[in-house]
Design a protein around this motif. Structure first.
Motif, short mmCIF file in Angstrom:
data_model
loop_
_atom_site.label_atom_id
_atom_site.label_comp_id
_atom_site.label_asym_id
_atom_site.label_seq_id
_atom_site.Cartn_x
_atom_site.Cartn_y
_atom_site.Cartn_z
N MET A 131 0.78 -1.21 0.22
CA MET A 131 -0.08 0.13 -0.01
C MET A 131 0.82 1.19 0.04
SD MET A 131 -2.96 -1.05 -0.44
CE MET A 131 -3.57 0.41 -0.34
N GLN A 132 2.01 1.23 0.53
CA GLN A 132 3.01 2.34 0.40
C GLN A 132 3.34 2.57 -1.17
OE1 GLN A 132 3.99 4.53 3.00
NE2 GLN A 132 4.43 5.68 1.14
N ILE A 133 3.68 1.46 -1.74
CA ILE A 133 4.14 1.42 -2.92
C ILE A 133 2.79 2.12 -3.86
CG2 ILE A 133 4.61 0.45 -5.17
CD1 ILE A 133 6.27 -1.67 -3.39
N VAL A 134 1.59 1.70 -3.69
CA VAL A 134 0.53 2.17 -4.27
C VAL A 134 0.58 3.68 -3.90
CG1 VAL A 134 -2.05 2.23 -4.65
CG2 VAL A 134 -0.58 0.00 -4.36
N GLU A 135 0.51 3.93 -2.64
CA GLU A 135 0.18 5.40 -2.32
C GLU A 135 1.26 6.35 -3.18
OE1 GLU A 135 0.46 8.23 1.91
OE2 GLU A 135 0.23 6.12 1.86
N ASN A 136 2.35 6.04 -3.24
CA ASN A 136 3.54 6.85 -3.76
C ASN A 136 3.28 6.96 -5.43
OD1 ASN A 136 4.65 7.14 -1.49
ND2 ASN A 136 6.29 5.88 -1.94
N GLU A 137 2.77 5.85 -5.94
CA GLU A 137 2.51 5.65 -7.29
C GLU A 137 1.04 6.64 -7.68
OE1 GLU A 137 4.22 4.78 -9.83
OE2 GLU A 137 5.69 4.14 -8.36
N MET A 138 0.27 6.72 -6.71
CA MET A 138 -1.11 7.50 -7.09
C MET A 138 -0.51 9.08 -7.24
SD MET A 138 -3.51 5.53 -6.56
CE MET A 138 -2.58 4.43 -7.35
N ALA A 139 0.40 9.53 -6.63
CA ALA A 139 0.85 10.89 -6.90
C ALA A 139 1.55 11.13 -8.23
CB ALA A 139 2.12 11.29 -5.81
N LEU A 140 1.67 9.89 -9.12
CA LEU A 140 2.46 10.43 -10.44
C LEU A 140 1.06 10.09 -11.47
CD1 LEU A 140 5.53 8.13 -9.86
CD2 LEU A 140 5.31 10.79 -9.94
N VAL A 141 0.18 9.71 -11.02
CA VAL A 141 -0.91 9.32 -12.08
C VAL A 141 -1.52 10.61 -12.74
CG1 VAL A 141 -3.31 8.37 -12.18
CG2 VAL A 141 -1.91 7.28 -10.91
N TYR A 252 -6.65 4.14 -0.84
CA TYR A 252 -7.46 3.35 -0.16
C TYR A 252 -8.73 3.22 -1.33
CZ TYR A 252 -11.72 2.74 2.70
OH TYR A 252 -13.01 2.17 3.40
N GLU A 253 -9.05 4.52 -2.02
CA GLU A 253 -10.08 4.43 -3.17
C GLU A 253 -9.72 3.53 -4.04
OE1 GLU A 253 -11.54 9.30 -2.71
OE2 GLU A 253 -9.75 8.67 -4.04
N ALA A 254 -8.54 3.38 -4.46
CA ALA A 254 -8.25 2.44 -5.57
C ALA A 254 -8.24 1.07 -5.10
CB ALA A 254 -6.86 2.49 -5.80
N LEU A 255 -7.91 0.74 -3.76
CA LEU A 255 -8.29 -0.60 -3.26
C LEU A 255 -9.72 -1.01 -3.15
CD1 LEU A 255 -6.92 -3.08 -2.06
CD2 LEU A 255 -7.18 -1.94 0.15
N VAL A 256 -10.40 0.05 -2.48
CA VAL A 256 -11.98 -0.48 -2.92
C VAL A 256 -12.61 -0.53 -3.85
CG1 VAL A 256 -14.13 0.89 -2.18
CG2 VAL A 256 -12.28 1.25 -0.32
N SER A 257 -12.09 0.29 -5.05
CA SER A 257 -12.44 0.19 -6.29
C SER A 257 -12.29 -1.15 -6.97
CB SER A 257 -12.12 1.14 -7.31
OG SER A 257 -12.53 2.44 -6.74
#
Length: 280
Positions: A131-141, A252-257
């Motif tokens: 989830m830390q990796i995903v959180e960091n990647e969200m900033a680059l989308v 969190y929103e990506a995980l819920v989706s």
């Protein structure tokens, strides 16, 4: 099967924002060695080899000379008696012992660094690390041309497996599933274990068709090569949910989706099974 490669596996891109590698420095250790810029000098290249877990030396050790050590300690040559030589020899032995202990501590630290963030149950990235990796990647989308998607995998028949074979085979089933997933989802894509019955992958530069083809390939492999445990073949039926991350999404929103997409897929398959006439 169509395979879209996420791009060059050049480590120099890991610190950039092209998204081909996780952007956080922690994820660099998941590839086995510390990431550095291409062409940059590595000050530790002669000290630590993370892959081989050996402490390396740039030059072969040179036997220490007692008179040289006496000179460093400020002892005149005329005063280097046999008793002094014995004392210096004991000191050298002590220093060598401390050096060996330090090398062992460094090896242990490397072991911990490699294991940090891994789930000991399956060997996949732990929930917090993933989830830390995903959180960091969200900033680059949206800031680059790389697309990112989440693929959630769940064992649809886990309850049946537990009833037939018990909890003793659960760890083997999860480990076998993780190994199968990583045969088709390899770095720079990331695979994590969220706990319970959920594996998740972060995919780069894959459209909907590419992602589903990976899922279908995993399902076919599990069907053709089931898990063998305690003299029996155990069928594993995975179900997948896929969600393409959008600009502005949080982790969190990506995980819920993606969880919602998996539930919708399970309901659709369940409805298809209910429409099949009984006895067929």
């Amino acid at each position: 099967m169509k395979v879209t490669r996420p791009g060059s596996a050049t480590p120099s891109s890991m610190a950039a924002g092209d998204g081909r590698y996780p952007s956080n420095p922690y994820a660099a250790y998941t590839y086995g060695r510390l990431v550095r810029k291409k062409g940059a000098p590595d000050p530790d290249q002669h000290q630590v080899d993370i892959v081989n877990r050996d402490i390396l030396s740039a030059e072969p050790p040179v036997p220490a000379n007692i008179h040289d050590i006496a000179d460093v300690l400020g002892i005149p040559d005329a005063q280097v008696t046999p008793a002094v030589e014995k004392a210096i020899a004991r000191l050298m032995q002590r220093v060598n012992g401390l050096t060996d202990n330090l090398a062992e501590l460094q090896r242990h630290q490397i072991e911990l660094t490699r294991a940090e963030g891994r789930d000991p149950f399956t060997g996949a990235l732990s929930r917090n690390s993933f989830m830390q990796i995903v959180e960091n990647e969200m900033a680059l989308v949206g800031s680059d041309r790389t697309t990112r998607a989440l693929m959630l995998c769940e064992i649809a028949n886990l309850d049946d497996v537990l009833q037939r074979h018990g909890h003793g085979c659960k760890e083997g089933v999860f480990t076998f599933l993780y190994r199968t997933i990583t045969e088709f989802i390899m770095p720079p894509h990331q695979v994590g274990y969220l706990g319970c019955n959920d594996f998740i992958a972060l995919l780069y530069n894959m459209d909907e068709q590419d992602a589903w083809q990976r899922g279908d390939a995993i399902s076919r492999r599990l069907k053709k090569h089931p898990f063998f445990w305690n003299g029996k073949y155990i069928t594993i039926i995975p179900v997948f949910g896929i969600y393409h991350v959008k600009a502005g999404d949080t982790a969190y929103e990506a995980l819920v989706s993606v969880d919602y997409a998996l539930r919708a897929e399970k309901e659709m398959k369940s409805a298809q099974l209910q429409r099949i006439p009984s006895g067929l």
